[in-house]
Design a protein around this motif. Structure first.
Motif, PDB file in Angstrom:
ATOM      1  N   VAL A 326       0.861  -1.189   0.000  1.00  0.00           N
ATOM      2  CA  VAL A 326       0.000   0.000   0.000  1.00  0.00           C
ATOM      3  C   VAL A 326       0.893   1.233   0.000  1.00  0.00           C
ATOM      4  O   VAL A 326       1.540   1.552   0.992  1.00  0.00           O
ATOM      5  N   THR A 327       0.942   1.915  -1.142  1.00  0.00           N
ATOM      6  CA  THR A 327       1.850   3.044  -1.306  1.00  0.00           C
ATOM      7  C   THR A 327       1.128   4.378  -1.410  1.00  0.00           C
ATOM      8  O   THR A 327       1.775   5.424  -1.385  1.00  0.00           O
ATOM      9  N   ASP A 328      -0.189   4.371  -1.536  1.00  0.00           N
ATOM     10  CA  ASP A 328      -0.940   5.617  -1.483  1.00  0.00           C
ATOM     11  C   ASP A 328      -2.364   5.316  -1.047  1.00  0.00           C
ATOM     12  O   ASP A 328      -2.886   4.211  -1.293  1.00  0.00           O
ATOM     13  N   ILE A 329      -2.971   6.283  -0.384  1.00  0.00           N
ATOM     14  CA  ILE A 329      -4.389   6.236  -0.055  1.00  0.00           C
ATOM     15  C   ILE A 329      -4.939   7.632  -0.314  1.00  0.00           C
ATOM     16  O   ILE A 329      -4.200   8.617  -0.334  1.00  0.00           O
ATOM     17  N   ASP A 330      -6.250   7.740  -0.521  1.00  0.00           N
ATOM     18  CA  ASP A 330      -6.864   9.048  -0.712  1.00  0.00           C
ATOM     19  C   ASP A 330      -8.291   9.009  -0.176  1.00  0.00           C
ATOM     20  O   ASP A 330      -9.008   8.020  -0.369  1.00  0.00           O
ATOM     21  N   LEU A 331      -8.682  10.084   0.485  1.00  0.00           N
ATOM     22  CA  LEU A 331      -9.987  10.183   1.131  1.00  0.00           C
ATOM     23  C   LEU A 331     -10.831  11.207   0.393  1.00  0.00           C
ATOM     24  O   LEU A 331     -10.398  12.345   0.180  1.00  0.00           O
ATOM     25  N   SER A 332     -12.042  10.806  -0.005  1.00  0.00           N
ATOM     26  CA  SER A 332     -12.918  11.720  -0.728  1.00  0.00           C
ATOM     27  C   SER A 332     -13.263  12.923   0.149  1.00  0.00           C
ATOM     28  O   SER A 332     -13.217  12.872   1.377  1.00  0.00           O
ATOM     29  N   VAL A 333     -13.628  14.021  -0.491  1.00  0.00           N
ATOM     30  CA  VAL A 333     -13.853  15.278   0.217  1.00  0.00           C
ATOM     31  C   VAL A 333     -15.004  15.172   1.210  1.00  0.00           C
ATOM     32  O   VAL A 333     -15.011  15.853   2.237  1.00  0.00           O
ATOM     33  N   VAL A 391      -2.918   8.134  -6.204  1.00  0.00           N
ATOM     34  CA  VAL A 391      -4.371   8.196  -6.365  1.00  0.00           C
ATOM     35  C   VAL A 391      -4.828   9.632  -6.138  1.00  0.00           C
ATOM     36  O   VAL A 391      -4.432  10.253  -5.158  1.00  0.00           O
ATOM     37  N   GLU A 392      -5.631  10.147  -7.037  1.00  0.00           N
ATOM     38  CA  GLU A 392      -6.227  11.463  -6.808  1.00  0.00           C
ATOM     39  C   GLU A 392      -7.715  11.410  -7.099  1.00  0.00           C
ATOM     40  O   GLU A 392      -8.138  10.766  -8.055  1.00  0.00           O
ATOM     41  N   TYR A 401      -8.341   9.187 -10.282  1.00  0.00           N
ATOM     42  CA  TYR A 401      -7.235   9.098 -11.233  1.00  0.00           C
ATOM     43  C   TYR A 401      -6.078   8.334 -10.590  1.00  0.00           C
ATOM     44  O   TYR A 401      -5.745   8.575  -9.429  1.00  0.00           O
ATOM     45  N   VAL A 402      -5.474   7.432 -11.339  1.00  0.00           N
ATOM     46  CA  VAL A 402      -4.325   6.684 -10.825  1.00  0.00           C
ATOM     47  C   VAL A 402      -3.199   6.688 -11.857  1.00  0.00           C
ATOM     48  O   VAL A 402      -3.439   6.664 -13.066  1.00  0.00           O
ATOM     49  N   THR A 403      -1.960   6.736 -11.350  1.00  0.00           N
ATOM     50  CA  THR A 403      -0.779   6.569 -12.185  1.00  0.00           C
ATOM     51  C   THR A 403       0.034   5.404 -11.636  1.00  0.00           C
ATOM     52  O   THR A 403      -0.201   4.940 -10.523  1.00  0.00           O
TER      53      THR A 403
END
Length: 468
Positions: A326-333, A391-392, A401-403
């Motif tokens: 797990v190298t990134d996480i993102d939380l919705s607004v 992740v954005e 969006y993911v790269t």
């Protein structure tokens, strides 16, 4: 007298941000692993009604080589509306882009030519070293009093400690070291805050020598990478508490605090548990007058399957399993959805975190992966390396969006036959599925590797709000 109005992309509350118009452009950092060519900021058309949707429509090449662009950010955001340190007349105009290997920092203007951003200032490594005592700038957050820039290394070739430098909102000069008292923190990575409560949180990865040539097996198995969270008094700039997650939990990375300013909790991802190769997500939260951390998600390692398209790379071959990493996480607004990238297994998971103590998995997609090499639906015959990494999430939470590139040396370790270059977009609603029209890959990136994404007008990981 002119009537001054705040930037229309500043939002008092998360609800206002979610109701704003959707993004039209995305800015993506792309780097040359060989350091033979300059890195670049790519501009992508993310307007589904456009004839160039999903394509690279702008390309700003940097003047030097060897920067390895990483986590860049906006010069100003919704925190400029906070009553404690208001800056209502700055604009979300400039991208502050650090080179993780070079320690150089670029200021790039997106206002006049949004699809052809212009470099307007370059801070050489000596400025960061002289003024703040740091090197290897990693992450930029716009916040109260200025720009907060986390750094992994010390100045003048020193390996550490890492910490936070503060930059001026307008001149972009390095003002100095942010910490008055860093306490016991030595390793650095991310920093964010509960802005209405005067709390700053930091996490730990490693010093430059621990990360720049890839994962060091002896250090990993010796449990020497970061495994703690640190809490600071945001106003006094003093360390007040350390929360150790346990030294088996190696590399405590991305911090995602609740966007609701009345809340004092947040999520942090842990790359790997050295005892079983699992990854995890932890919730930090108030426990009386102190903070505590609780593991709320565990993702186990996977065995290589009989139909896997590639063998295990040497770095994990002795374990006979594929770690999620797990190298990134993102939380919705709206603080409802948490997205978790499993870069090793090639999976992006979505969790309903309406109850932050009890996340519920609510969708998953596969793409890439160390052994699976799962293709994108738009190119079913094209096996992909890498996996969902950065992740954005859009402000309204409907687009993700993911790269696929993590960090040059680590890409090469875990994907020794090449990590490739691709970006994908997912629709996040009742279903969680790939947008088959959006798949810039291969030659679209001109031989560079895409890393972090920033969305025009702001996104889920670039703003903090002062009003509920």
């Amino acid at each position: 007298m002119p009537l001054w109005k705040p930037d229309p992309t500043f939002y008092p509350s998360p609800r206002d941000a979610a109701a704003a118009p959707p993004e039209k452009l995305a800015y993506v950092a792309a780097f040359d692993r060989s350091a033979a060519r300059p890195d670049a900021i790519a501009v992508l058309d993310v307007d589904p009604g456009s004839g160039s949707y999903g394509q690279v429509v702008g390309w700003t090449e940097l003047p030097y080589t060897g920067d390895e662009l990483h986590h860049f950010g906006w010069n100003a955001c919704s925190s400029s509306l906070c009553p404690s340190s208001p800056h209502p007349h700055v604009e979300r105009r400039y991208l502050i882009v650090p080179g993780l290997r070079s320690s150089r920092i670029y200021v790039i203007d997106t206002k006049e030519q949004p699809t052809s951003p212009q470099i307007v200032k370059v801070l050489e490594p000596g400025e960061l070293a002289k003024r703040a005592g740091y090197s290897r700038p990693h992450t930029v957050h716009c916040g109260p009093e200025g720009l907060y820039l986390t750094a992994l290394g010390g100045a003048n070739g020193e390996d550490g400690p890492g910490g936070i430098a503060l930059l001026d909102h307008s001149s972009f000069d390095v003002l100095g070291r942010w910490e008055v008292d860093r306490g016991p923190q030595y390793l650095a990575y991310d920093a964010w805050w509960h802005i209405a409560h005067d709390v700053l949180v930091t996490s730990e990865w490693g010093t430059p020598s621990m990360v720049e040539d890839g994962v060091v097996g002896e250090l990993l198995l010796g449990r020497k990478y970061g495994h703690a969270l640190h809490f600071f008094d945001l106003r006094k700039r003093r360390h007040v508490q350390t929360v150790d997650l346990g030294d088996e939990h190696q590399m405590v990375l991305e911090l995602r605090p609740a966007h609701d300013p009345t809340k004092q909790y947040g999520f942090v991802g842990v790359v790997v548990n050295v005892e079983d190769l699992s990854a995890s997500v932890w919730l930090w939260h108030r426990d009386g007058d102190r903070f505590a951390a609780t593991k709320v998600i565990t993702i186990p390692a996977e065995p290589p399957g009989p139909d896997d398209r590639a063998g295990l790379p040497p770095v994990i071959e002795p374990f006979g399993a594929v770690p999620p990493l797990v190298t990134d996480i993102d939380l919705s607004v709206d603080d409802k959805w948490l997205y978790v990238s499993c870069w090793g297994t090639g999976e992006l998971k979505r969790y309903d975190v309406s109850d932050p103590f009890h996340p519920v998995e609510a969708g998953s997609v596969r793409i890439g992966g160390i052994t699976r090499r799962t293709p994108h639906p738009a190119a079913p015959d094209l096996p992909l390396a890498g996996g969902p990494q950065m992740v954005e999430v859009s402000r309204d939470g409907r687009r993700v969006y993911v790269t696929n590139s993590l960090y040059g040396a680590w890409d090469d370790q875990f994907y020794p036959d090449g990590v490739g270059a691709w970006m994908a977009r997912l629709d996040s609603g009742a279903d969680f599925t790939f947008d088959e029209r959006f798949f810039p890959h291969g030659d679209a990136w001109r031989g560079l590797r895409p890393h972090q994404t920033r969305l025009q007008g702001g996104d889920a990981s670039s703003d903090s709000y002062c009003y509920p």
